[in-house]
Design a protein around this motif. Structure first.
Motif, PDB file in Angstrom:
ATOM      1  N   THR A 250       0.584  -0.705  -0.103  1.00  0.00           N
ATOM      2  CA  THR A 250       0.294   0.487  -0.214  1.00  0.00           C
ATOM      3  C   THR A 250       1.333   0.851   0.232  1.00  0.00           C
ATOM      4  N   GLY A 251       0.049   2.044  -0.738  1.00  0.00           N
ATOM      5  CA  GLY A 251       1.062   3.566  -0.883  1.00  0.00           C
ATOM      6  C   GLY A 251       2.210   3.315  -2.084  1.00  0.00           C
ATOM      7  N   ILE A 252       2.731   2.388  -2.858  1.00  0.00           N
ATOM      8  CA  ILE A 252       3.041   2.684  -4.298  1.00  0.00           C
ATOM      9  C   ILE A 252       1.961   1.649  -5.334  1.00  0.00           C
ATOM     10  N   HIS A 253       0.896   0.371  -4.624  1.00  0.00           N
ATOM     11  CA  HIS A 253       0.173  -0.148  -5.046  1.00  0.00           C
ATOM     12  C   HIS A 253       0.045  -1.329  -6.167  1.00  0.00           C
ATOM     13  N   ARG A 254       0.875  -1.964  -5.396  1.00  0.00           N
ATOM     14  CA  ARG A 254       2.013  -3.227  -5.913  1.00  0.00           C
ATOM     15  C   ARG A 254       1.455  -3.823  -5.431  1.00  0.00           C
ATOM     16  N   TRP A 255       1.603  -5.601  -6.445  1.00  0.00           N
ATOM     17  CA  TRP A 255       1.673  -6.972  -5.669  1.00  0.00           C
ATOM     18  C   TRP A 255       3.325  -7.309  -5.187  1.00  0.00           C
ATOM     19  N   GLN A 256       3.774  -7.316  -4.547  1.00  0.00           N
ATOM     20  CA  GLN A 256       5.635  -7.868  -4.367  1.00  0.00           C
ATOM     21  C   GLN A 256       5.452  -9.815  -3.750  1.00  0.00           C
ATOM     22  N   ALA A 257       6.509 -10.735  -3.834  1.00  0.00           N
ATOM     23  CA  ALA A 257       6.766 -11.612  -4.060  1.00  0.00           C
ATOM     24  C   ALA A 257       8.000 -11.589  -3.093  1.00  0.00           C
ATOM     25  N   SER A 258       7.732 -12.056  -2.352  1.00  0.00           N
ATOM     26  CA  SER A 258       9.161 -12.571  -0.998  1.00  0.00           C
ATOM     27  C   SER A 258       9.424 -13.872  -0.394  1.00  0.00           C
ATOM     28  N   ASP A 259      10.120 -14.813  -0.483  1.00  0.00           N
ATOM     29  CA  ASP A 259      10.401 -15.623  -0.336  1.00  0.00           C
ATOM     30  C   ASP A 259      10.378 -15.938   2.122  1.00  0.00           C
ATOM     31  N   ARG A 260      10.460 -14.969   1.823  1.00  0.00           N
ATOM     32  CA  ARG A 260      10.146 -14.513   3.965  1.00  0.00           C
ATOM     33  C   ARG A 260       9.520 -13.867   4.335  1.00  0.00           C
ATOM     34  N   TRP A 261       9.038 -13.821   5.457  1.00  0.00           N
ATOM     35  CA  TRP A 261       8.578 -13.073   6.276  1.00  0.00           C
ATOM     36  C   TRP A 261       8.925 -12.876   7.750  1.00  0.00           C
ATOM     37  N   PRO A 262       8.879 -11.813   8.334  1.00  0.00           N
ATOM     38  CA  PRO A 262       8.651 -10.365   7.819  1.00  0.00           C
ATOM     39  C   PRO A 262      10.579 -10.322   6.799  1.00  0.00           C
ATOM     40  N   VAL A 263       9.858  -9.588   5.782  1.00  0.00           N
ATOM     41  CA  VAL A 263      11.688  -9.046   5.604  1.00  0.00           C
ATOM     42  C   VAL A 263      12.301  -8.121   5.518  1.00  0.00           C
ATOM     43  N   GLY A 264      11.355  -6.857   6.319  1.00  0.00           N
ATOM     44  CA  GLY A 264      12.222  -5.465   6.705  1.00  0.00           C
ATOM     45  C   GLY A 264      12.846  -5.951   8.507  1.00  0.00           C
ATOM     46  N   ARG A 265      14.237  -4.804   8.962  1.00  0.00           N
ATOM     47  CA  ARG A 265      14.949  -5.375   9.395  1.00  0.00           C
ATOM     48  C   ARG A 265      14.420  -3.999  10.439  1.00  0.00           C
ATOM     49  N   LEU A 266      13.778  -5.108  12.066  1.00  0.00           N
ATOM     50  CA  LEU A 266      13.075  -3.960  12.728  1.00  0.00           C
ATOM     51  C   LEU A 266      14.317  -2.579  12.756  1.00  0.00           C
ATOM     52  N   THR A 267      13.948  -1.482  12.897  1.00  0.00           N
ATOM     53  CA  THR A 267      14.600  -0.465  13.073  1.00  0.00           C
ATOM     54  C   THR A 267      13.884   1.035  14.055  1.00  0.00           C
ATOM     55  N   PRO A 268      14.678   1.524  15.181  1.00  0.00           N
ATOM     56  CA  PRO A 268      13.649   2.549  16.250  1.00  0.00           C
ATOM     57  C   PRO A 268      13.207   2.983  15.985  1.00  0.00           C
ATOM     58  N   LEU A 269      12.211   3.372  15.533  1.00  0.00           N
ATOM     59  CA  LEU A 269      11.470   5.197  15.414  1.00  0.00           C
ATOM     60  C   LEU A 269      11.313   5.699  16.814  1.00  0.00           C
ATOM     61  N   PHE A 270      12.052   6.644  17.183  1.00  0.00           N
ATOM     62  CA  PHE A 270      12.118   6.636  19.012  1.00  0.00           C
ATOM     63  C   PHE A 270      11.623   8.262  19.272  1.00  0.00           C
ATOM     64  N   LEU A 271      10.349   8.129  20.278  1.00  0.00           N
ATOM     65  CA  LEU A 271       9.795   9.154  20.463  1.00  0.00           C
ATOM     66  C   LEU A 271      10.585  10.043  21.580  1.00  0.00           C
ATOM     67  N   ASP A 272       9.678  11.437  20.633  1.00  0.00           N
ATOM     68  CA  ASP A 272      11.251  12.568  21.048  1.00  0.00           C
ATOM     69  C   ASP A 272      10.493  13.921  21.770  1.00  0.00           C
ATOM     70  N   GLY A 273      11.829  15.008  22.209  1.00  0.00           N
ATOM     71  CA  GLY A 273      10.636  16.180  23.738  1.00  0.00           C
ATOM     72  C   GLY A 273       9.779  17.006  22.199  1.00  0.00           C
ATOM     73  N   GLN A 274       9.024  17.618  22.206  1.00  0.00           N
ATOM     74  CA  GLN A 274       8.331  18.799  21.587  1.00  0.00           C
ATOM     75  C   GLN A 274       7.461  17.282  20.917  1.00  0.00           C
ATOM     76  N   PHE A 275       7.578  16.754  21.027  1.00  0.00           N
ATOM     77  CA  PHE A 275       6.209  15.399  20.371  1.00  0.00           C
ATOM     78  C   PHE A 275       6.967  15.324  19.008  1.00  0.00           C
ATOM     79  N   THR A 276       8.133  15.236  19.162  1.00  0.00           N
ATOM     80  CA  THR A 276       8.601  14.487  17.671  1.00  0.00           C
ATOM     81  C   THR A 276       9.131  13.006  17.663  1.00  0.00           C
ATOM     82  N   ALA A 277       9.469  12.632  16.325  1.00  0.00           N
ATOM     83  CA  ALA A 277       9.753  11.545  16.462  1.00  0.00           C
ATOM     84  C   ALA A 277      10.944  11.632  15.154  1.00  0.00           C
TER      85      ALA A 277
END
Length: 615
Positions: free
Chosen positions: A366-393
């Motif tokens: 979703t976002g680019i609207h195409r089917w994608q095949a992969s040989d495993r799941w999950p595919v991505g590497r877990l990367t932290p998106l931190f909560l920060d001051g002034q309500f930023t990430a």
């Protein structure tokens, strides 16, 4: 004065293009199950496609009054009956026209079931009868179904009949406490009470419903008090399954012994299996990927198990996949999947057709609207998106420690959609609530929103985002709701007068929403009071997704402490059983979300590639 009533009207006329048989198939204990068999005239050497349902096999196979088979079957079956498949639907025991006793998601024979029969044995006996009594068949059977039918599909794979050659389980109910249907991480899904009444009354055919009128369900549940009070007020507490829910609020052996993924993990993998789920499944988002995790290690040649994640609501794969709420996709994604992936999978195993091989994983980005095949799941590497001051990430870990506070008041719970609320499963509001614009709550003082700067490049995630939340409460119990949101830029698209859909400028699109009941932070089977003011580390997953955050968009993380009335209110005072919480137990609490340093709250995103888009 000849009486004018007739017993039966024969719907199938001589010019019909099909044959319809209604039979009672005997099980090993003598119980007979009502079964509908449909095929085109002249069918021979054809595979059998079986679904076992609690939702009325007779009416399901009478979609339209017609002499055309394609008009009778559900839309998702048309491609199959047009290609010579024999379609079979059966009422499970105790429902509609079948004999026997109904037990909700009947456990496998064993400690929780001493009857000697279950949905696995019933599937075996049904398949055995079909291959011996349907001369038009080729002796090969596939099972298929969604939701409850996804559960019965997986059950057919436990000690399967030799004639069972393939299975497609869509949005299956697998673990009703961890993340399907009745609870999510211990938080009770209030609409379950309505389902219990409708499904448990009159063999599921009575059309029973809680007679509470047409008002706002938000108000009705709030005024009732606890979910237990609501059940007692409306007489739902006398339903056996409602009592099972209310008497088992923790993840004890009652629930863990019913988890289908655990049953399958203990057995050899002998049936080629396709597992399907919608990215925005509002009912059973957990089961398909849980079973994939259990079965994938057994699939050493990567040709027995496949996982499909589509851009759908619950069971949306069986309907029209052009859009979902405000989102529009590249064509009918559900039809694309059924014709280009699912049917070739079944053709290969049931008809011997040497078509395209099914990839181990197929997901719609979703976002680019195409089917994608992969040989495993999950595919991505877990990367932290931190909560920060002034309500930023940010993807950079904050060094300075701090916390943001809000007051959660059970008397003013946060609605899951803009009011008025109707929890009935057939409403558009319920089917699309997981993609509704979150701006309706973003300005509430009891909702914290952290967002990145506009992205400089795309960020794709493929997997289940994981919450790593350091939080404290002034109470002795609390719920934590975390949302991952794609914030659209303020763009000016072409106007609606040219046929465009309403603008999504500034839209806050949920990519995943999940809840965690705080009392279970140290173990789902061992609830305990929280220590006021003490920060605990909460770890839980959001639903699995394949989504691309586009350049110019922002990634937002929202945190709150209620999502009502999808989930019951936490009184925020520890009580042994929240179903029995008293009015005085419901108290406001000050919540602290910690950030930075040793207590750096983050949402771990399964990112494909790097995370330089906002650095």
């Amino acid at each position: 004065m000849i009486p004018d009533g007739v017993d039966v009207y024969e719907h199938v006329r001589p010019d019909a293009d099909h044959v319809r048989r209604e039979v009672m198939i005997p099980m090993r204990d003598g119980t007979r199950l009502f079964t509908v068999i449909l095929m085109r005239k002249g069918t021979s050497n054809a595979p059998l496609l079986l679904s076992r349902t609690p939702y009325d096999a007779k009416s399901t196979t009478n979609r339209l009054p017609s002499q055309r088979l394609a008009d009778l079957v559900p839309v998702a079956d048309i491609e199959f009956v047009d290609d010579g498949y024999i379609r079979v639907l059966q009422d499970i025991r105790g429902t509609h026209r079948s004999e026997g006793d109904f037990v909700m998601t009947r456990p496998i024979a064993g400690p929780l079931n001493d009857s000697g029969v279950d949905e696995s044995t019933d599937a075996y006996d049904t398949i055995d009868w079909l291959v011996r009594h349907v001369p038009e068949s080729n002796g090969k059977v596939g099972v298929i179904g969604s939701s409850y039918l996804g559960f019965t599909t997986l059950m057919a794979e436990i000690d399967p009949h030799p004639a069972l050659k393939a299975a497609v389980a869509m949005s299956p109910q697998v673990d009703a406490w961890i993340g399907d249907d009745y609870f999510h991480n211990g938080a009770f899904r209030v609409g379950s009470l309505d389902y219990v009444v409708s499904q448990s009354t009159g063999k599921g055919a009575a059309g029973a419903a809680i007679a509470r009128g047409t008002g706002d369900d938000f108000t009705a549940y709030l005024e009732a008090g606890s979910s237990g009070d609501f059940a007692r007020r409306w007489g739902v507490d006398r339903f056996p399954y409602a009592r099972k829910l209310m008497e088992n609020p923790a993840y004890t052996a009652f629930w863990s012994s019913q988890a289908v993924d655990r049953w399958l993990a203990l057995r050899p993998l002998t049936v080629p299996t396709m597992l399907v789920v919608g990215q925005w499944d509002q009912e059973d988002s957990y089961g398909a990927t849980a079973v994939y995790r259990a079965l994938a290690p057994k699939d050493v040649r990567h040709d027995m198990v496949s996982l499909v994640i589509g851009p759908w609501r619950h069971s949306g794969v069986n309907h029209y996949g052009h859009d979902l709420g405000p989102l529009t996709f590249a064509g009918d994604t559900a039809l694309q999947f059924r014709t280009e992936t699912m049917k070739p999978f079944l053709d290969r195993h049931l008809k011997g057709v040497d078509g395209p091989r099914t990839p181990p994983v197929l997901s719609y980005a979703t976002g680019i609207h195409r089917w994608q095949a992969s040989d495993r799941w999950p595919v991505g590497r877990l990367t932290p998106l931190f909560l920060d001051g002034q309500f930023t990430a940010s993807f950079d870990r904050p060094e300075r420690e701090g916390h943001d506070d809000y007051v959660s008041d059970p008397a003013r719970p946060i609605p899951f959609v803009a009011r008025p609320v109707r929890l009935k499963a057939s409403t558009p509001q319920w089917r699309t609530w997981l993609v509704q614009d979150q701006r309706f709550v973003s300005d509430r003082p009891d909702v914290l929103s952290y967002r990145t700067a506009p992205l400089r490049q795309s960020v794709q995630i493929m997997g289940a985002p994981e919450v790593s939340l350091f939080a404290a409460t002034s109470g002795t119990d609390s719920d934590w709701v975390v949302k991952l949101i794609d914030v659209y830029p303020d763009e000016a698209p072409e106007g609606a007068d040219q046929g465009a859909k309403p603008t999504m400028a500034g839209y806050e699109l949920p990519i995943g929403i999940e809840i965690f009941r705080g009392r279970y932070v140290h173990g789902f089977a061992t609830p305990a009071p929280l220590t006021p003011g003490q920060a605990e580390h909460y770890r839980f997953a959001l639903p699995n997704v394949n989504h691309v955050f586009l350049p110019g968009h922002r990634i937002m993380v929202q945190v709150q402490s209620s999502l009502f009335p999808v989930y019951d209110r936490n009184p925020q005072t520890y009580v042994g059983n929240i179903f029995n919480a008293a009015p005085q137990d419901y108290r406001p609490a000050t919540q602290q979300i910690h950030r930075g340093g040793a207590k750096a709250s983050a949402l771990l995103l399964p990112i494909v590639g790097g995370s330089d888009a906002v650095r």
